[in-house]
Design an enzyme around this catalytic site. Structure first.
Site, PDB file in Angstrom:
ATOM      1  N   VAL A  88       0.760  -1.276  -0.050  1.00 30.35           N
ATOM      2  CA  VAL A  88       0.046  -0.188   0.060  1.00 30.35           C
ATOM      3  C   VAL A  88       1.062   1.173  -0.053  1.00 30.35           C
ATOM      4  O   VAL A  88       2.090   1.343   0.642  1.00 30.35           O
ATOM      5  CB  VAL A  88      -0.798  -0.007   1.240  1.00 30.35           C
ATOM      6  N   CYS A  89       0.326   2.440  -0.706  1.00 33.76           N
ATOM      7  CA  CYS A  89       0.945   3.654  -0.573  1.00 33.76           C
ATOM      8  C   CYS A  89       0.004   4.657  -0.516  1.00 33.76           C
ATOM      9  O   CYS A  89      -1.185   4.349  -0.244  1.00 33.76           O
ATOM     10  CB  CYS A  89       2.067   3.873  -1.743  1.00 33.76           C
ATOM     11  N   ARG A  90       0.257   5.890  -1.034  1.00 35.21           N
ATOM     12  CA  ARG A  90      -0.762   6.972  -0.960  1.00 35.21           C
ATOM     13  C   ARG A  90      -1.598   6.824  -2.051  1.00 35.21           C
ATOM     14  O   ARG A  90      -3.020   6.746  -1.915  1.00 35.21           O
ATOM     15  CB  ARG A  90      -0.192   8.302  -1.035  1.00 35.21           C
TER      16      ARG A  90
END
Length: 99
Positions: free
Chosen positions: A62-64
């Site tokens: 996951v990231c932004r």
């Protein structure tokens, strides 16, 4: 590259599934809230933290917004890890946050 939606991740967590989630955002970004149970390994440190990861376990990255997690997913995949990118990143996350 395998993909999963934020909603699918949320539903699996709601069912009590234990997921191995790696959040590759920077520490300051994670302070704004992360998915409960997610472990923060900033993208720049993923290569150095690889020995701490278990190739037998599946991971959700996951990231932004999905860009950095795509990079991390492709990188880890090239080393034989079972990884799935969460589409849309935290911008798509509607579930609980942990601070």
């Amino acid at each position: 590259m395998k993909q999963i939606t934020a909603k699918e991740v949320e539903q699996r967590l709601d069912k009590g599934e234990e997921l191995n989630i790696i959040d590759v955002r920077e520490v300051a970004e994670v302070k704004t809230g992360k998915i409960p149970t997610a472990v923060n390994i900033p993208l720049g440190l993923v290569e150095f933290k690889m020995p701490d990861l278990d190739k037998k376990l599946p991971y959700i990255i996951v990231c932004r917004s999905g860009g950095r997690s795509s990079q991390a997913t492709l990188f880890l995949e090239s080393y034989g890890f079972d990884v799935t990118n969460m589409e849309g990143g935290m911008l798509a996350w509607e579930g609980e946050l942990e601070f």
